[in-house]
Design an enzyme around this catalytic site. Structure first.
Site, PDB file in Angstrom:
ATOM      1  CB  CYS A 194     -13.411  17.819  -3.907  1.00 39.98           C
ATOM      2  SG  CYS A 194     -13.652  16.088  -3.456  1.00 39.98           S
ATOM      3  N   GLY A 249     -14.689  13.106   1.904  1.00 38.13           N
ATOM      4  CA  GLY A 249     -16.132  12.917   1.837  1.00 38.13           C
ATOM      5  C   GLY A 249     -16.871  14.149   2.309  1.00 38.13           C
ATOM      6  CB  SER A 250     -20.334  14.514   3.482  1.00 39.67           C
ATOM      7  OG  SER A 250     -20.392  13.647   4.599  1.00 39.67           O
ATOM      8  CD  GLU A 274     -19.864  19.545  -1.593  1.00 35.43           C
ATOM      9  OE1 GLU A 274     -18.768  19.370  -2.158  1.00 35.43           O
ATOM     10  OE2 GLU A 274     -20.155  19.012  -0.508  1.00 35.43           O
ATOM     11  CD  GLU A 325     -10.014  16.500  -1.234  1.00 34.99           C
ATOM     12  OE1 GLU A 325     -10.641  16.834  -2.271  1.00 34.99           O
ATOM     13  OE2 GLU A 325      -9.052  15.712  -1.247  1.00 34.99           O
ATOM     14  CG  LEU A 326     -14.138  17.533   5.258  1.00 35.55           C
ATOM     15  CD1 LEU A 326     -14.485  18.169   6.587  1.00 35.55           C
ATOM     16  CD2 LEU A 326     -14.388  16.030   5.285  1.00 35.55           C
ATOM     17  N   GLY A 327     -16.213  19.199   1.874  1.00 36.61           N
ATOM     18  CA  GLY A 327     -17.017  19.805   0.830  1.00 36.61           C
ATOM     19  C   GLY A 327     -16.425  21.073   0.253  1.00 36.61           C
ATOM     20  CE  LYS A 381     -15.957   2.308   5.368  1.00 37.17           C
ATOM     21  NZ  LYS A 381     -16.559   2.595   4.037  1.00 37.17           N
ATOM     22  CG  ASN A 418     -15.490  12.675  -5.921  1.00 38.00           C
ATOM     23  OD1 ASN A 418     -14.999  12.026  -4.997  1.00 38.00           O
ATOM     24  ND2 ASN A 418     -15.131  13.926  -6.162  1.00 38.00           N
TER      25      ASN A 418
END
Length: 468
Positions: free
Chosen positions: A269, A212-213, A369, A235-237, A160, A137
């Protein structure tokens, strides 16, 4: 060779070759060799490399930004702005604070039965090779938090990138190479999820960072824990709330919160995803909010006039449509008008901004989310009610309070369950502050001096001058 499908028109725009596990591990061996030499360099040398990397990436900015837009759909001006703004600011700031952040912590000397002059210190040493699994994003901003800190700490980095923006990793590798980075110090690798799990299981990394998720975070955490005792940053939702108190200027606040919700098509995020407004100014606020939303120009993100492009793929668009349909079915009122937007028919990824009120916490638009251009707005009557609503979430990345009453904000802010709390600001990362989340929004810290802790390990030195 996987294709990258552009959300602009639903057609393949780029392709890339994936490595098998053996080839990926060979690249990691190159990174290990480079890191052994790199750890002996000075922090000043490391910072100089990062600054040269900025110059080399910037020299190809038009080409790089166009590729980002074609890969993930954000307006071209925003793709350029991602580099000109946060990417450079964060890199330069980490370069400026690295020497202080990585300084030895000297413990006062003491004498031991006769003045042996024992020296004690704690030093932050590099962990080795850092694996950075980055999201699509903000394909530049997301990885640089880890890349810059790791390079400055004396680590090598293997990036990656998400498949949707895989070529951004190659752009960064080229910029490092052109800046004179040692061979293997920074590498972009393309691997599928099973191969990523396999190379993590090989115990070759000193730290793994993932953006990501929530589901993806659990998968990474399990993969790392299987055979490793190393640090993990996740670092997630998010489902970030905004609280608008009585006395705040409705039109001014609405303008900020529209930008906070719909910039990058809501695919941030820390985007504002739910808004709570004091009942005394509720109607004035929602009128101003909808008027501001209707000023957006939706269209081809390659067009300079466009400031709202498609979401990343058809599945993301369908998730937003499903949330909207559920909200309507459960009694929500749609405030925005789809007819005010020219929605391209070149792909199914274009979704007009969706604004709802008469919502509640039984609806996904207020619980799950969204990661897209949709928002729910609710009134409240007391600070306690607003705080309870804001905290009623599995997420805890950011929250914002809108009032010019500092004392009122100071009473509310400590009660909000979030890694970052703003007063009169939203959807922003200050590189001087720790970027972190609680609950399902993540684990670990990037940016600030604390951001160096994950990519280093503490080592204690206990040095006696002579043998007694």
């Amino acid at each position: 060779m996987p294709d990258i499908i552009s959300p602009i028109d639903g057609k393949p725009v780029y392709s890339f070759a994936q490595l098998d596990a053996a080839a990926a591990l060979a690249r990691i061996s190159e990174a290990e060799a480079a890191q052994r030499a790199w750890r002996a360099t000075s922090i000043q040398e490391r910072a100089a490399l990062l600054l040269r990397m900025l110059e080399r990436y910037g020299a190809r900015l038009d080409e790089n930004a166009e590729a980002i837009t074609r890969m993930m759909g954000k307006p071209l001006g925003q793709s350029k702005g991602e580099f000109r703004g946060g990417f450079q600011v964060r890199t330069r700031h980490l370069c400026e604070i690295a020497e202080h952040a990585l300084r030895d912590l000297e413990i006062s000397d003491y004498d031991d039965k006769g003045g042996d002059g024992i020296r004690r210190l704690i030093r932050r040493e590099p962990v080795g090779v850092v694996l950075n699994i980055a999201a699509w994003n903000y394909p530049l901003l997301v990885p640089i938090n880890v890349i810059a800190a790791a390079i400055l700490a004396g680590d090598a980095v293997v990036l990656k990138h998400a498949e949707q923006t895989a070529l951004v990793g190659d752009q960064l590798e080229r910029a490092f190479r052109e800046a004179g980075a040692p061979e293997g110090l920074f590498q972009s690798i393309h691997v599928d999820h099973p191969t990523a799990a396999e190379i993590i299981d090989a115990r070759r990394f000193g730290y793994v960072a993932f953006t990501g998720s929530v589901r993806g975070g659990h998968e990474v955490y399990r993969a790392v824990a299987h055979h490793n005792f190393i640090g993990v940053g996740l670092e997630l939702g998010g489902k970030d709330p905004a609280i608008v108190l009585e006395g705040a200027p409705p039109a001014a606040v609405a303008a900020h919160l529209v930008d906070g919700a719909f910039y990058n098509a809501g695919q941030s995020c820390c985007a504002v995803e739910r808004i709570y407004v004091h009942r005394s100014l509720y109607q004035e606020f929602i009128d101003a909010y909808v008027a501001e939303v209707h000023r957006y120009v939706m269209g081809d993100p390659m067009d300079e006039a466009t400031n709202l492009g498609p979401v990343v793929n058809a599945a993301a668009a369908q998730r937003i449509r499903d949330q909207a349909a559920q909200a309507l079915a459960r009694g929500a009122r749609k405030l925005s008008d789809d007819g005010r937007f020219t929605v391209p028919d070149t792909s199914s990824c274009y979704v007009a901004p969706q604004v709802f009120d008469r919502v509640d916490h039984s609806m996904d638009v207020m619980r799950e989310e969204s990661f897209g251009p949709i928002i729910g707005i609710m009134p409240f009557d007391s600070d306690d009610e607003a705080i309870a609503l804001a905290n009623d979430s599995q997420y805890g990345l950011t929250a914002s309070v809108w009032t010019e009453d500092r004392d009122r904000a100071a009473a509310i802010v400590p009660r909000l369950e979030a890694g970052t709390v703003f007063q009169n600001r939203c959807d922003f990362l200050d590189p001087s502050l720790a970027w972190t989340g609680i609950k399902d929004s993540g684990h670990g810290v990037s940016l600030s001096e604390l951001g160096f802790h994950g990519v280093t390990r503490a080592k204690s030195y206990h040095l006696r001058g002579r043998i007694p």
